[in-house]
Design a protein around this motif. Sequence first.
Motif, short mmCIF file in Angstrom:
data_model
loop_
_atom_site.label_atom_id
_atom_site.label_comp_id
_atom_site.label_asym_id
_atom_site.label_seq_id
_atom_site.Cartn_x
_atom_site.Cartn_y
_atom_site.Cartn_z
N PHE A 1 -80.88 29.53 65.35
CA PHE A 1 -80.25 30.40 66.36
C PHE A 1 -79.10 31.16 65.73
O PHE A 1 -78.35 30.62 64.94
N ARG A 2 -78.99 32.41 66.10
CA ARG A 2 -77.87 33.22 65.59
C ARG A 2 -77.23 33.97 66.74
O ARG A 2 -77.92 34.51 67.60
N PHE A 3 -75.91 33.98 66.72
CA PHE A 3 -75.12 34.63 67.75
C PHE A 3 -74.48 35.85 67.11
O PHE A 3 -73.88 35.75 66.04
N GLN A 4 -74.63 37.01 67.70
CA GLN A 4 -73.93 38.16 67.13
C GLN A 4 -73.71 39.27 68.15
O GLN A 4 -74.35 39.32 69.20
N TRP A 5 -72.81 40.16 67.78
CA TRP A 5 -72.50 41.32 68.62
C TRP A 5 -73.47 42.43 68.31
O TRP A 5 -73.73 42.72 67.13
N GLU A 6 -74.07 43.03 69.33
CA GLU A 6 -74.99 44.15 69.14
C GLU A 6 -74.41 45.41 69.77
O GLU A 6 -74.41 45.53 71.01
N PRO A 7 -73.92 46.33 68.96
CA PRO A 7 -73.33 47.55 69.52
C PRO A 7 -74.31 48.32 70.41
O PRO A 7 -73.92 48.82 71.47
N ALA A 8 -75.58 48.40 70.00
CA ALA A 8 -76.54 49.20 70.77
C ALA A 8 -76.73 48.63 72.17
O ALA A 8 -77.11 49.36 73.08
N GLN A 9 -76.52 47.32 72.34
CA GLN A 9 -76.69 46.71 73.66
C GLN A 9 -75.34 46.47 74.33
O GLN A 9 -75.28 45.99 75.46
N ASN A 10 -74.28 46.79 73.59
CA ASN A 10 -72.92 46.59 74.09
C ASN A 10 -72.76 45.17 74.63
O ASN A 10 -72.21 44.97 75.71
N ALA A 11 -73.25 44.21 73.86
CA ALA A 11 -73.22 42.82 74.32
C ALA A 11 -73.40 41.87 73.15
O ALA A 11 -73.90 42.26 72.10
N HIS A 12 -72.98 40.62 73.37
CA HIS A 12 -73.35 39.57 72.43
C HIS A 12 -74.78 39.16 72.73
O HIS A 12 -75.21 39.19 73.89
N VAL A 13 -75.50 38.79 71.69
CA VAL A 13 -76.87 38.31 71.90
C VAL A 13 -77.05 37.00 71.16
O VAL A 13 -76.30 36.69 70.23
N LEU A 14 -78.05 36.26 71.59
CA LEU A 14 -78.46 35.06 70.88
C LEU A 14 -79.86 35.34 70.37
O LEU A 14 -80.75 35.71 71.14
#
Lengths: 91, 384
Positions: free
Chosen positions: A15-28
């Motif tokens: 599992f990886r947690f990161q910020w996605e600018p294109a979705q303007n959200a953190h994702v898992l």
Amino acid sequence: MTLAMEQTPRLRPGFRFQWEPAQNAHVLLYPEGMVRLNDSAGAVLKEVDGQRTVADIVETLEQQFPEAGSLAEDVGDFLKDAEQQHWILFT
Amino acid sequence: MNGHHAMPAGDRPGIGPPLWLLAELTYRCPLQCPYCSNPLDFAQTEQELTTEEWVRVLRQGREMGAAQLGFSGGEPLVRPDLPELIAEARQLGYYTNLITSGLGLTEAKVKAFRDAGLDHIQVSFQASDPELNNAVAGSRKAFDQKLAMARAVKEAGYPMVLNFVIHRHNIHQMGDIISLCERLGADYVELATCQYYGWAFQNREGLMPSKAQLQTAEAEVNAYRERLAESGSAMKLIFVTPDYYEERPKACMNGWGSLFLTVAPDGAALPCHSARLLPIEFPNVRESSLHSIWYDSPGFNHYRGDSWMPEPCRSCDEKDKDFGGCRCQAYLLTGNADNADPVCSKSPHHDRILAARKAADHATAGLEELTYRNANNSRLFFRG
Ligand code: SF4
Ligand code: SF4
């Protein structure tokens, strides 16, 4: 099952947690899957590093969001839920 | 707290970014699975993209917002530049998935890919015992190699994801397959019944399970699920049943050009990995940027929205749910890709699905009668 404050959560392997600018959200991110997290879920998972206990995480978040009052219950509920979804493990 | 959000908006109103990028690095493969989703005429494919071209595609995709990246094929391991592409992808921030038959994989490679930043390796199996596995794969050593590699994957710290393609010749093994996975310590098990495109469509009669077979298998999977839940196991079973036994089609690819972008070995950009069989012209990454391909090309806009739909979909209140189903299936079964997916019981072509179900009840063809996916057979299709 209650969550003990001295338990330490960590992300499950893969599992990886990161910020996605294109979705303007953190994702898992996980094998062939992705969950877009809302702000509060993102704020909690950001503190999950396999080092700090639930108590540490609650303390950090309460400092970050002083207007929110006590967060122990919300954070505990979310982490339990995340464990049930098999996103995180406790040690 | 609920962890989910609505999907994001992209650069054009109503069109979100391609969050998933599938890089089909090559059509070359040492195996010959008769259900392979590669095009029948794969042997005619023009030159594969170079390393530099792939790197450019990865960068453009990431800039547009792609977060999940699959390396597949064919067998992606035959590309010597795979470690380089993995490293580039990881550095760009992709979650990288390698989808492999396990042939050509070694423990050293498993570790080297890990160091390069690979997140996950999915090893595909053909059955739970060596005889059947090797007969389906058209290779004698495949099974032992797959087992060894599944173990190496876990040891190197990856999640273990095993994929079994299910059809009428192995569906009776469901229990054995799952218990094999449990012994191996799998985290995810995909039990994926064949989808009938490419070689699988060609071999459909010899692959499609009967309704009775399917029901037995479903009961077995459900019983196993309960046992896993009781024992507190985190092993996740994903059972993909054939849509030929449904009355409504699947929401194929979550909608045409809505999340998925596939780049084929020769650079053709496709809204799904089997779309190549459609009589539509698709753009190539050698000629256009991924951005203009995704947002502006006629190929990607062809089935966006619902103004293209004929009846019965046009006036159907379920069209936002399934988008009329799969365009490739509509084309393969009715000759016109605009039609409703015949899986739908409202489709005037639903009788073709019913006929296939009936045929599955009486099919007798053995494994040896299937058309195996190899270059010789592929050339036959091209000429034919
Ligand atoms: S399905 Fe079988 S033949 Fe096709 S690419 Fe995968 S391993 Fe190779
Ligand atoms: S008629 Fe078309 S839109 Fe309606 S359920 Fe069937 S396939 Fe879906």
